[in-house]
Design a protein around this motif. Sequence first.
Motif, PDB file in Angstrom:
ATOM      1  N   ASP A 130     -13.252  -2.357  -0.898  1.00 55.12           N
ATOM      2  CA  ASP A 130     -12.883  -2.766   0.598  1.00 55.12           C
ATOM      3  C   ASP A 130     -11.776  -1.854   1.008  1.00 55.12           C
ATOM      4  N   ASN A 184     -10.052  -2.344   3.774  1.00 54.77           N
ATOM      5  CA  ASN A 184      -8.953  -3.125   4.369  1.00 54.77           C
ATOM      6  C   ASN A 184      -8.223  -3.874   3.500  1.00 54.77           C
ATOM      7  N   ASN A 185      -8.829  -4.359   2.410  1.00 51.37           N
ATOM      8  CA  ASN A 185      -8.217  -5.141   1.197  1.00 51.37           C
ATOM      9  C   ASN A 185      -8.654  -4.846  -0.172  1.00 51.37           C
ATOM     10  N   LYS A 186      -7.951  -3.887  -0.849  1.00 54.19           N
ATOM     11  CA  LYS A 186      -8.482  -3.227  -2.152  1.00 54.19           C
ATOM     12  C   LYS A 186      -8.396  -4.400  -3.246  1.00 54.19           C
ATOM     13  N   ASN A 187      -8.203  -5.686  -3.009  1.00 57.73           N
ATOM     14  CA  ASN A 187      -8.339  -6.713  -3.869  1.00 57.73           C
ATOM     15  C   ASN A 187      -9.804  -7.191  -3.908  1.00 57.73           C
ATOM     16  N   TYR A 188     -10.437  -6.785  -3.076  1.00 64.90           N
ATOM     17  CA  TYR A 188     -11.963  -6.927  -2.803  1.00 64.90           C
ATOM     18  C   TYR A 188     -12.848  -5.926  -3.107  1.00 64.90           C
ATOM     19  N   LYS A 199     -13.508 -10.957  -4.983  1.00 64.53           N
ATOM     20  CA  LYS A 199     -12.321 -10.416  -5.818  1.00 64.53           C
ATOM     21  C   LYS A 199     -12.747  -9.746  -6.996  1.00 64.53           C
TER      22      LYS A 199
END
Length: 590
Positions: A432, A434-438, A462
Amino acid sequence: MFSRPFRIKSNTAIKGSDRRKLKADISTAFPSLSADELSELVPNKEELNVVKIYAHKGDAVTLYVLHKNPLFFELERRLYPTVYVLWRYPALLPTFRTWPPVLQKMIGGADLMLPGVVVPSAGLPAVKQGDCCAVTVVNNRAPVAVGTAAVSSAEMHSLGMKGRGVCVLHTYMDNLWAFGDKTVPPSLPDAETEEQDINGEECEIDEEEEEGVEKCVEKEQSPSETVVDQACSGVEELTLTEQEKGQRDNEEEEGNQDDQKMPQEIMDALLLQCFLHALKCKVKKSELPLLTSTFLRNHMFSCCPSGKQLDIKKSSYKKLSKFLQAMQQQYNLVRVKELTKGVESIVEVDWKNQELHSFTIPEGSDVGAALVQEGEEGETPYHPPEITTLYSVSARLEPVFLDANKRKGTILQPAEVRKIVTDYVKKNELVDENNKNYVTINPTLCDCLLEKSEYQEVESLKWDDLFSRTLGRMQECYQIVFPGQAPIRRKGHIEPIDISVASRGSNKKVTLIKNLETYGLDPAVVATALQHRVQASSVLQPIPGSKDKVLVQIQGNQIHQVGNLLLDHYQIPRKFIQGLDKAPKGGKKK
């Protein structure tokens, strides 16, 4: 089968009806025996005993014993004669001949391989697979082993005399033979070998053939060196004259009398040594009052020198209470008191006693060595296996693993699974922005990881959830590696060692232990170790529906002691032991 010591369960005189049934069974199994010969083997008026035993692998065996000699043994409802019977009736079974050095290996627990069979001019005896047969050595018709034919005679020829020939069950010089009067085989000349004199050469094994003896037998794992040593002397006895046998028997009897002169005094000295050692190094003042049974089990046994076994019944005291009473009266070392009816405790120790103060701990004393007798001399000590959880690629997840050339059924380490999934996500640019944790779920991941109800709702996961779902949809496997052996891989969960408590007659508790074999533990060795620790009887029982597994049963709720043995001595990780929570809780009974 009897290359190692066996455990006796019961020893009773046979009933009249059972005697008649035994005679009928022997007649059916060995029809060549005449009525007179049957009456000699199973006399009507002489005492005949039925001894039930457990072999070292847990097999239940019934022995029929006459005049202290086992005549027949019954295994899985089938009768087999012992060497004592075959020496009286050497033609009772079809026989295979082999060389004397091969006998040494068979006594150690090996089977007879076809390259070790000496084929006579008349050809091999006609046998079918599973038929009972005997083994002799060249120059003597007296059988020295009993077993079953691994293949038929026709198959032996078709195999080119290669492979296993006889599955050996019992041999001269094994523990079943030692259960009798230990007589040596009679000298029965083999007419054919006496006549054979090819080019003036005798029927002997030259040095090159001796080097090939290893090919003639198939060993069991780690045969005892002492048994092989006994076998060497046993082969020599096969060629002794009657006069020499008599001389040797007399010498052995004299030696045995010398050995048995002072067994009680030796055990008394060992008992005193362990007692002083335990008081000086083990017992703490904070432990008093200390149950006498706990003192013996946890302290005295652990102070027994390596290679020796503490057994109060073999001492002159016979009972722990009498020994402690003697220590109290003679040396005034301890004070024993009955705090609860029938239960004695050590309530006081004279730490300044001269006898205790002057006692020196024996050099090389190994405190832990006496806890478990690892078996016979020559066996390697136990080392816990290395157990690893693995995962197999399932059909559903195969599309994710195809890029890494991992197809359905491929077994992977958890780290390999994470790497392949991570590479797949990065290759398809699913992180992702916007959020690299996803991780964004594409159609392939959707089909592989999501439930049908989640297809429209879940668009991203996640990283941890992604990995856990992937592992959850793979088939779990395990790898077990014993030191010096090739890794063993199996599907499914590894079965833990299961410890449970059951009730028997009169509401007596017994502790049951299963699955020791999975972790390379010998149930017989574990049972012996527990006997030494808790001073309670143990029994080995075959587990129904399981071919090679044995259940260990020991009297009382011994979960605490079993747990200590497995965790501390054998170093089995706690997660692979099931049932430790059933140990009795501490505290005083009201």
